[in-house]
Design a protein around this motif. Structure first.
Motif, short mmCIF file in Angstrom:
data_model
loop_
_atom_site.label_atom_id
_atom_site.label_comp_id
_atom_site.label_asym_id
_atom_site.label_seq_id
_atom_site.Cartn_x
_atom_site.Cartn_y
_atom_site.Cartn_z
N TYR A 41 -11.08 6.48 -7.91
CA TYR A 41 -9.95 7.32 -8.20
C TYR A 41 -8.66 6.54 -8.04
N ASN A 42 -8.65 5.65 -7.07
CA ASN A 42 -7.47 4.79 -6.91
C ASN A 42 -7.21 4.00 -8.18
N ARG A 52 -8.23 4.79 -11.12
CA ARG A 52 -7.89 5.73 -12.16
C ARG A 52 -6.39 5.94 -12.26
N PRO A 57 -16.58 7.14 -5.65
CA PRO A 57 -15.56 8.00 -6.26
C PRO A 57 -14.19 7.80 -5.63
N GLN A 58 -14.16 7.46 -4.36
CA GLN A 58 -12.87 7.32 -3.69
C GLN A 58 -12.10 6.13 -4.24
N GLU A 110 2.54 6.71 -6.57
CA GLU A 110 1.39 7.34 -7.22
C GLU A 110 1.43 8.85 -6.99
N LEU A 111 1.71 9.23 -5.74
CA LEU A 111 1.76 10.65 -5.40
C LEU A 111 2.94 11.34 -6.08
N ARG A 134 -2.01 7.79 3.91
CA ARG A 134 -0.99 8.10 2.92
C ARG A 134 -0.05 9.18 3.42
N ASN A 178 0.82 -1.19 0.00
CA ASN A 178 0.00 0.00 0.00
C ASN A 178 0.87 1.26 0.00
N PHE A 181 2.20 11.74 -9.70
CA PHE A 181 1.21 12.80 -9.91
C PHE A 181 1.88 14.17 -9.85
N ASP A 227 -13.09 13.20 -1.67
CA ASP A 227 -13.57 12.09 -2.50
C ASP A 227 -12.46 11.53 -3.39
N TRP A 228 -11.42 12.31 -3.61
CA TRP A 228 -10.30 11.86 -4.43
C TRP A 228 -9.03 11.93 -3.60
N PRO A 229 -8.71 10.88 -2.89
CA PRO A 229 -7.60 10.94 -1.93
C PRO A 229 -6.26 11.34 -2.52
N LEU A 230 -6.02 10.98 -3.79
CA LEU A 230 -4.74 11.36 -4.38
C LEU A 230 -4.64 12.89 -4.47
N GLN A 290 1.12 3.93 -3.01
CA GLN A 290 0.64 5.29 -2.79
C GLN A 290 1.75 6.31 -2.92
#
Lengths: 639, 639
Positions: free
Chosen positions: A630-631, A633, A626-627, A393-394, B387, A386, A397, B334-337, A390
């Motif tokens: 988004y992961n 996504r 949505p939460q 991912e961050l 996170r 995890n 981004f 709603d979008w944790p990232l 994460q």
């Protein structure tokens, strides 16, 4: 942004005891420079914050015609224009120097440090005289090509090398770490063809056409481009970056094989283009003295390309496997923080080792990412899976949005742009043609041997997904020493901006126009295939029938599931079952108790292919939570 | 490590078209420098990997006499010695320069860029002549104080500014983000006294004593130290970094109030020492011309200190509150990232804004971290909480171990060390005395007004926890321009190494010797107090009786729970209940539906104080689940 001046000034001057007038002025200057640096970073931080908030609004309102990268570019352009036309200039002061009398110097390169004795006999136009008899150190920056044109005004710009050493590695690692390997391996033939042969072909075609175009241009420009220059342009403009398109694919649940082909190709062609452009530069430097063509040099460049690519691949893959071994045979998984730290450090070490060996770190990091996902991920504790997912991912981004913001801002603030309308028009046309040459002829050839051929509308979509992005820009801004290179940077920036904003925005319409079915693939997906190991290989292979695996890929699959997976992970069957009898003692040594004891069921559950592929759009319908969606996504989808 | 030379060389020279002999040599040099840089980073990456693996072995074998930071220092020392005595030197080339004839220059500071015309008339001792008539740019580095002693050989070293701009911010932010606020506020009086008054007192005492000691030393050394120098030494050696001690506290479940006092003090005194040393330097530069003492300057320095500290605090706190508002009133959760990215960007912006305003970014980031934990954390989605917690935990772990490794390596490789046995002995003695002056008299004064006084064995333990660490080292290495500063760096490095390794290793014995009860506090802890809001304030205050809250702290508590918490988070009671009647319309606007609808129960569950304090050792017995307990450990505990 000039960290050089800042830091060194601070080191030398803070707290100097003899607080003379010069020292105080220097100190004020150092403080000013540090503030400007911080301000530049603050501008980008605010831009990214603004982008994040706007993306939220877009997602909230279900706007899908503009992806976050497009948004970042547009905000960057606006702020770049404001800085350019609204900001004040920070003048850089110069002095011309000659060597001191009686200097002896016996090297063929300029010295690293110039000890500049500040003169007391200098002609001063204002009243304030500098303190005489002080010596200052100046460090080497580079050659001044045109003395009259060296007004260095670096507002909101960074050293281009940071892209290769800081921004690109996490992006590329993340791409490798998230690669949906099941579909990647299923379409390996097509992906490798498009990425390896296609990129080289595209570079060659663009290079040749651009050379032709340049010859038709005004003589002043024509003379500044060699064939190698245009070939370099071909190499840097060839890699694709279809973030926006993939985001829409993920949202609309487009065919997973098409998704895998586009994503897989874009991941690999970044690596190919980077090594290719390096080989062209090596050719330029080592084998050619006039920029012309020599057969030995050409062969040398091909050798460079193959050698550097495969060695970088090897370094990355070995580091990945080494991490897998360390996580398998130690109990470091009991302490997830240590485990995550080890994972990050080893992955970064892959990059550094490749760089130390004069290979390509970015390529090493890509294959390290793929191996980490394929092997190490299976050994990690739930917490570390995890955490690493994460974290990258961050980082991905932030890095991605930073680079696109920077493309926008630098369009106005980077001082080495050279706008040449003819070159820009030619660049747009040839890059489109290059993409076409990559896709259509190779698809035709692939279809000769492919069981389910790539249909025409998929080919059009592959062509349409030829957006240019981070890698092209990073390569273009790396070297802007000549006018030709500056024209290339400008053209590349404009192609990136145009494709990301316009082509990205039109992707939904393109899908509809090409009648590519959306909302499908769920049935196929719901099988939720784990990695096909030896037991399920044969039946799968026959029932699947969807895509003919190449013989090489099948061989690799067998090697992977019989030797590598049991060796590097806790996967079943253990080596004691897969290796021949005489190897039994070694096999027993390399098999963990966990491997003997765990059931096939838990293996399936923990296998990486079933839970790492966070770009997999199926498990949770995107419209419900949505939460979670988004992961899924994950930067390549769009809710 | 010299990124300056590297990057600029690369920019200017890669792919230069006129591949002359000089260019090829320069290019090879650039490649070499890049490889050296990568190699240096690789050394540290390998050292950290080794540290991680050894820590795992230690944890596995339940070794507790050496903390990971101690280990990092020792590995650093070993590798530093190998590099120093085993490695080859990379010579830096010099040339002396004078201004060109007929140069006009009208500034009182040296120019930013020297345009050095490479001469063709230079005397060459070897046969290879440089290409004539080339002009190179050289950028300003600093003043050369002693021309004969400027052999710059920076092996495995970094620009000291990276500590303040890259390494310290995540460490300090993490400390603020993880501060166990319940016990912090309960012991606020003692913590503030030790951190603010104590650090200043300690700095003053150490400064005065060192000045006395220096006067007794050989004249050559005595003359190079001013009183301000020794005062600066006092300021930089005063902050404590009791990581190792706290790890053992966490493991042995020592009294939570003692833990809170030591941790809280160490977090705040880093900030105090940083601002204090800045004020001393400002005094040096602005108010004094001879390093002596002037009353106006002294008052000015005190004003600087108070102004910079409180403004930095304000910037950090405001950014924290601003993030809380953004996460409360948007649905970005709603979008944790996106939410995590926003959190990271806003926290970094606090640092940058403070730096742009010439305040102290590190102080801003500390208070930003405290506010983020106190307010924003409550608004975050579960995914983002996890996170951000894990991200900063990992960053903190890597940064902390890097800095301690670097302390070890630089002991041998940093060229500006100055070993002076007398100064080192005096440094050890006075820094011990300074800690004593900080703890014992202030504890006596505090005990006059404290309901449960700080017992004598707690005072001894507070004294014993005076380990020195990252902040002292970063301040010492920032400026090594004079011999005095170099002696300070050496002494500081040795004090840090000695205290971390020896004092850290002896902490368990010290606890036993001082008869401080261990394995206690569980009953007290199992109440699992949430943040004491208005409803529970009065009964808690009376039943608790453990520590008398100061009036100011109580006032703050009321303001916080009646105004700030309801305004900035979804906590109950909403503003509509806490604000007076005439403010009702505004209050309604600032209250979310969630605040009206959620039950008190869910508030307790999600309140930050009950689940953020990951250094809280109680909820899970450490011996049962190593994975969970490591999370709890979190760098300040030790399993």
């Amino acid at each position: 942004m000039n960290p050089i001046l800042k830091s060194s000034l601070l080191i030398y001057f803070i707290g100097a005891c003899d607080a003379s007038g010069t020292d105080i002025a220097l100190d004020a200057k150092a403080t000013l420079l540090h503030r400007i640096d911080s301000l530049n970073l603050l501008i980008y931080t605010c831009l990214l914050t603004l982008t994040v908030l706007t993306i939220w609004v877009f997602k909230h309102r279900r706007v899908s015609w503009l992806h976050e990268t497009g948004l970042a570019v547009i905000y960057g352009l606006i702020v770049g224009a404001i800085i350019r036309y609204g900001g004040s200039t920070n003048e850089v002061t110069y002095i011309d120097a000659h060597p001191a009398p009686d200097t002896k110097y016996n090297l063929s390169v300029p010295p690293d440090i110039v000890r500049f004795h500040f003169p007391d006999k200098i002609q001063i136009s204002s009243g304030e005289a500098p303190i005489p008899n002080k010596t200052y150190a100046y460090s080497f920056r580079g050659e001044i090509v045109k003395v009259e044109q060296n007004e260095i005004d670096l507002k909101a710009t960074f050293d281009p090398e940071i892209f290769f050493n800081i921004i690109l590695p996490p992006i590329i690692f993340h791409a490798g770490y998230c690669l949906k390997r099941k579909y990647f391996f299923r379409n390996l033939g097509a992906i490798l063809t498009f990425a390896m042969v296609g990129t080289a072909l595209s570079a060659l075609v663009i290079g040749a056409l651009m050379y032709g175009c340049v010859q038709l241009m005004p003589a002043s420009l024509a003379s500044s481009f060699t064939f190698l220059d245009t070939l370099y342009f071909g190499a840097l403009i060839s890699p694709t970056d279809p973030l926006t398109v993939l985001a829409i694919f993920s949202q609309l649940k487009v065919d997973v094989n098409l998704y895998a082909m586009i994503f897989g190709e874009s991941v690999l062609n970044d690596a190919v283009a980077l090594v290719l452009s390096g080989a062209i530069q090596n050719y330029e430097k080592r084998y050619s003295s006039d920029g012309g063509f020599e057969i030995t040099g050409f062969l040398g460049a091909i050798g460079d390309f193959i050698g550097i690519f495969s060695l970088s691949l090897l370094v990355g893959a070995l580091m990945g496997c080494f991490t897998a071994l360390m996580t398998k045979f130690t109990h470091v998984r009991d302490w997830p923080l240590l485990e995550s730290a080890l994972f990050v450090l080893m992955s970064y070490a892959a990059f550094l080792i490749a760089e130390v060996c004069e290979l390509t770190g970015v390529v090493a990091v890509l294959f390290c990412g793929i191996c980490q996902a394929h092997y190490t991920y299976n050994n990690l504790s739930a917490d570390s899976r995890n955490r690493t997912k994460q974290l990258f991912e961050l980082l991905n981004f932030l890095a991605e949005n930073f680079i696109f913001t920077y493309i926008g801002v630098s369009m106005f603030t980077f001082p080495k742009h050279h706008f040449d309308p003819w070159f820009i028009i030619a660049g747009f046309l040839t890059s489109t043609l290059g993409r076409a040459v990559n896709i259509y002829p190779l698809s035709f050839l692939l279809n000769l041997g492919r069981k389910p051929p790539i249909p025409m509308n998929f080919q059009h979509m592959l062509f349409f997904s030829g957006l240019r992005g981070a890698m092209s820009f990073a390569l273009a801004i790396r070297n802007t020493v000549s006018e030709a290179r500056q024209a290339m940077l400008t053209t590349t920036s404009m192609i990136v901006i145009a494709t990301v904003v316009l082509q990205g925005g039109a992707a939904t319409h393109a899908l509809a126009y090409l009648r590519i079915p959306t909302g499908e693939g769920q049935n196929d997906e719901n099988e939720a295939l784990p990695y096909r190991d030896v037991r399920s290989e044969t039946p799968r292979g026959s029932t699947d029938g969807g895509s003919e695996k190449a013989r090489l890929a099948r061989l690799w699959g067998a090697l992977d599931s019989r030797l590598l997976k049991p060796l590097l992970t806790h996967a079943r069957p253990p080596l004691t079952e897969t290796l021949p009898g005489f190897m039994r003692p070694v096999a027993r040594l390399l098999t963990t108790t966990r491997q003997y004891t765990q059931s096939d069921n838990s293996l399936r559950r923990t296998d990486s292919d079933s839970d790492l592929c966070i770009d997999e759009p199926q498990p949770v319908p995107t419209s419900i939570d949505p939460q979670l969606s988004y992961n899924i996504r994950n930067g390549y989808g769009n809710v």
